[in-house]
Design an enzyme around this catalytic site. Structure first.
Site, PDB file in Angstrom:
ATOM      1  N   ARG A  51      19.263 101.158  30.356  1.00 16.30           N
ATOM      2  CA  ARG A  51      17.998 101.318  29.612  1.00 16.30           C
ATOM      3  C   ARG A  51      18.277 101.979  28.268  1.00 16.30           C
ATOM      4  O   ARG A  51      17.736 101.595  27.239  1.00 16.30           O
ATOM      5  CB  ARG A  51      16.980 102.122  30.418  1.00 16.30           C
ATOM      6  CG  ARG A  51      15.748 102.493  29.598  1.00 16.30           C
ATOM      7  CD  ARG A  51      14.510 102.836  30.414  1.00 16.30           C
ATOM      8  NE  ARG A  51      14.744 103.650  31.572  1.00 16.30           N
ATOM      9  CZ  ARG A  51      15.075 104.958  31.565  1.00 16.30           C
ATOM     10  NH1 ARG A  51      15.180 105.597  30.409  1.00 16.30           N
ATOM     11  NH2 ARG A  51      15.278 105.608  32.683  1.00 16.30           N
ATOM     12  N   TYR A 103      -1.842  87.411  14.740  1.00 14.28           N
ATOM     13  CA  TYR A 103      -1.527  86.800  16.036  1.00 14.28           C
ATOM     14  C   TYR A 103      -2.465  87.395  17.109  1.00 14.28           C
ATOM     15  O   TYR A 103      -2.661  88.610  17.169  1.00 14.28           O
ATOM     16  CB  TYR A 103      -0.054  87.065  16.377  1.00 14.28           C
ATOM     17  CG  TYR A 103       0.278  86.843  17.823  1.00 14.28           C
ATOM     18  CD1 TYR A 103       0.067  85.602  18.419  1.00 14.28           C
ATOM     19  CD2 TYR A 103       0.762  87.874  18.619  1.00 14.28           C
ATOM     20  CE1 TYR A 103       0.344  85.399  19.763  1.00 14.28           C
ATOM     21  CE2 TYR A 103       1.051  87.673  19.954  1.00 14.28           C
ATOM     22  CZ  TYR A 103       0.830  86.433  20.516  1.00 14.28           C
ATOM     23  OH  TYR A 103       1.090  86.248  21.845  1.00 14.28           O
ATOM     24  N   ASP A 175       5.561  91.508  10.431  1.00 17.35           N
ATOM     25  CA  ASP A 175       5.920  90.629  11.549  1.00 17.35           C
ATOM     26  C   ASP A 175       6.513  89.365  10.931  1.00 17.35           C
ATOM     27  O   ASP A 175       5.807  88.557  10.322  1.00 17.35           O
ATOM     28  CB  ASP A 175       4.659  90.320  12.372  1.00 17.35           C
ATOM     29  CG  ASP A 175       4.981  89.507  13.619  1.00 17.35           C
ATOM     30  OD1 ASP A 175       5.964  88.748  13.592  1.00 17.35           O
ATOM     31  OD2 ASP A 175       4.225  89.604  14.602  1.00 17.35           O
ATOM     32  N   LYS A 200      11.026  83.354  19.584  1.00 11.79           N
ATOM     33  CA  LYS A 200      10.770  82.179  18.751  1.00 11.79           C
ATOM     34  C   LYS A 200      12.068  81.730  18.058  1.00 11.79           C
ATOM     35  O   LYS A 200      12.993  81.319  18.723  1.00 11.79           O
ATOM     36  CB  LYS A 200       9.641  82.503  17.762  1.00 11.79           C
ATOM     37  CG  LYS A 200       8.418  83.157  18.440  1.00 11.79           C
ATOM     38  CD  LYS A 200       7.733  82.219  19.383  1.00 11.79           C
ATOM     39  CE  LYS A 200       6.570  82.743  20.200  1.00 11.79           C
ATOM     40  NZ  LYS A 200       6.161  84.093  20.278  1.00 11.79           N
TER      41      LYS A 200
END
Ligand code: PLP
Length: 385
Positions: A51, A103, A175, A200
């Protein structure tokens, strides 16, 4: 030679790739382990628990940092987890100035989670940067840009906003999912934080869900690293390996995405079954000038309104597709079609969608890297309906 000084295409292949010290593997191995054996109390080989850090993730984070021209990078379990990490920098009473063409998932997080906790949002038209200054006050902490936006591909002049706001104590967040670092690098334009849904174009093959943050400032990086480690929304080593593999072909893929998108936007623009086409490379597009100055090319997403502008008309068209798959997401090698009103932006009230200009007849295409002639034939056939 420092790999960070390479040209962009070389960085895609080499930056951040840690040579495997054990067997000389050219590709960073997938360290599929949750924990690391320690030599003695407090003595380890740089990693203790996946982590807080994992060598495959380090390779990816270094690559992301380099290709976004930053100093520190962080990978997350999804784009929204990356966005959430930035929002955790805020306290109740803080204010955010954001694009009104956001978005849907970011909008849902902002309004249904952080607004509830006392953060105030101003959703405004950032195409005109002068709209920002009257809203800035001592509570303003973030300016949130998407460019091009999802799904109408509005353009925001990042450099202009950075210049206008640099004297205030606010962070400029971009973004960069729709552009990818191949087309646009916001930190070079004056932004403080760049965000990706690496699901993406960075991943590029529709086979992972991932997010990323890249920054230049060390104090900010330390805060974000603490949030990443303390809240734990990290990607697994296998996904980091896939993202690293995707990054290597980013330039080649983006070139083809853009070339195909151009041909398709021009085809749709001439088609009688289409009411309106959104693609930043069309001269009639409202962001054409900003896109031409700010981006290397115009991107691989094309949105259009089907004649009749109704859900029924969209249904008729998408049911005829053979190459385009009706699916959420974008940025993969295969072409996808999405219906924002019922998919990516369905969490928004119909009224908010209408104000944004997202009508029921809007289809968003993510143009893949197939032969453009085949994609056009598929569209031609579907639009006959
Ligand atoms: N930002 C933009 C512009 C997006 O399009 C998306 C997803 O579609 C996200 C963020 C969220 O990313 P993820 O789906 O990886 O959580």
């Amino acid at each position: 030679m420092s790999k960070d000084n390479l040209r962009f295409n070389s960085k895609l292949i080499h930056a951040g790739q840690i040579p495997d010290k054990t067997f000389g593997a050219v590709v960073p191995p997938i360290y599929q382990t949750s924990t690391f054996k320690q030599d003695s109390l407090g003595v380890n080989k740089g990693y203790e628990y996946s982590r807080s850090g994992n060598p495959t993730r380090t390779a990816l984070e270094r690559s992301l940092t380099s290709i976004e021209s930053g100093n520190f990078g962080f990978a997350f379990a999804s784009g929204l987890a990356a966005i959430d990490a930035v929002m955790k920098l805020l306290n109740p009473g803080d204010e955010v100035i954001s694009t009104n063409n956001l978005y849907g998932g970011s909008h849902r997080m902002f309004t249904q989670i952080y607004q509830e906790k006392g953060v105030k949002f101003h959703f405004i038209n950032l195409e005109d940067p002068s709209n920002i200054i009257p809203l800035i006050n001592d509570k303003t902490k973030l300016i949130w840009i998407e460019s091009p936006t999802n799904p109408l591909l509005h353009l925001v002049d990042i450099k202009k906003i950075a210049n206008q706001t640099k004297h205030y104590n606010v962070l400029l967040v971009v973004d960069n999912t729709f552009a990818s670092p191949y087309l646009q690098r916001p930190l070079e334009l004056g932004a403080d934080i760049v965000i990706h849904s690496a699901t993406k174009y960075i991943g590029g093959h529709s086979d992972l869900v991932m997010g990323a943050l890249v920054v230049s400032d060390e104090t900010l990086a330390n805060k974000l690293y603490f949030i990443q480690k303390a809240t734990g929304a990290v990607p697994g080593p296998m996904d980091c390996f896939l993202a690293l593999r995707g990054i290597k072909t980013l330039a080649l893929r983006m070139e083809r995405h853009c070339e195909n998108a151009k041909a398709i936007a021009q085809f749709l623009d001439r088609h009688p079954g289409v009411e309106k086409v959104y693609w930043p490379g069309l001269k009639a597009h409202r962001g054409y000038e900003v896109a031409s100055a700010q981006m290397k090319d115009y991107g691989g997403v094309v949105s259009f309104v089907v004649k009749g502008d109704s859900r029924e008309a969209v249904d008729r068209v998408v049911s005829k597709f053979e190459l385009f798959s009706l699916a959420e997401s974008l940025g993969g090698v295969e072409s996808l079609a999405a219906h924002p009103a019922s998919m990516s932006h369905s969490a928004m009230a119909a009224e908010t969608r209408a104000q944004m200009g997202i009508s029921d007849g809007l289809i968003r295409l993510s143009i893949g890297i197939e032969d453009k002639e085949d994609l056009i034939a598929d569209l031609e056939n579907a639009l006959k309906s």
